[in-house]
Scaffold this motif. Sequence first.
Motif: not given
Length: 167
Positions: A40-49
């Motif tokens: 299952l491909d899940v495209f995400v926006v990640l929290p920035q460091e």
Amino acid sequence: MRATLHYLRQMHESGIIGGYAIGGAMAATFYIEPVTTFDLDVFVVLPQEADGLLLSLGPLYDYLRAAGFKEDKECVVIHGIPVQFLPAFNPLVEEALANAIETDYDGIKVPVFSPEHLTAIALQTGRGKDKARVQSFAESGVLCPEKLTGILTRHGLEGKWKSLTTD
């Protein structure tokens, strides 16, 4: 699958991942004939460091390991389903995420890339299986021509579309 999708929603609601949507072959099955896929491909926006310069999957994987989920190659197996987390890596994928369609899967609302965005991403990627997916979408009747044309134009993919869909 239901438990996996529910867990993804929980991860989003708790802030572990930002925006997310299902893409790839699994998303295509919401619109066209199913194809064989192993994840299952899940495209995400990640929290920035903290420094704001680097995005990392590390905190996401740490969170999933702490919850007892195991890695398998490039995936994490969540409730029996291999899930590949893919950061939004270019303007087309970012647009697809922003315009994901809330779809019901067994009582769970799931954001899924639109068929037009899936088609454009497959064109952009250009592997053999992606070209076959483009053909399937082109023949399916599910694409909105105006919406697809806008996406292809914004992302410079008109030539690829014409070369794959004209005899």
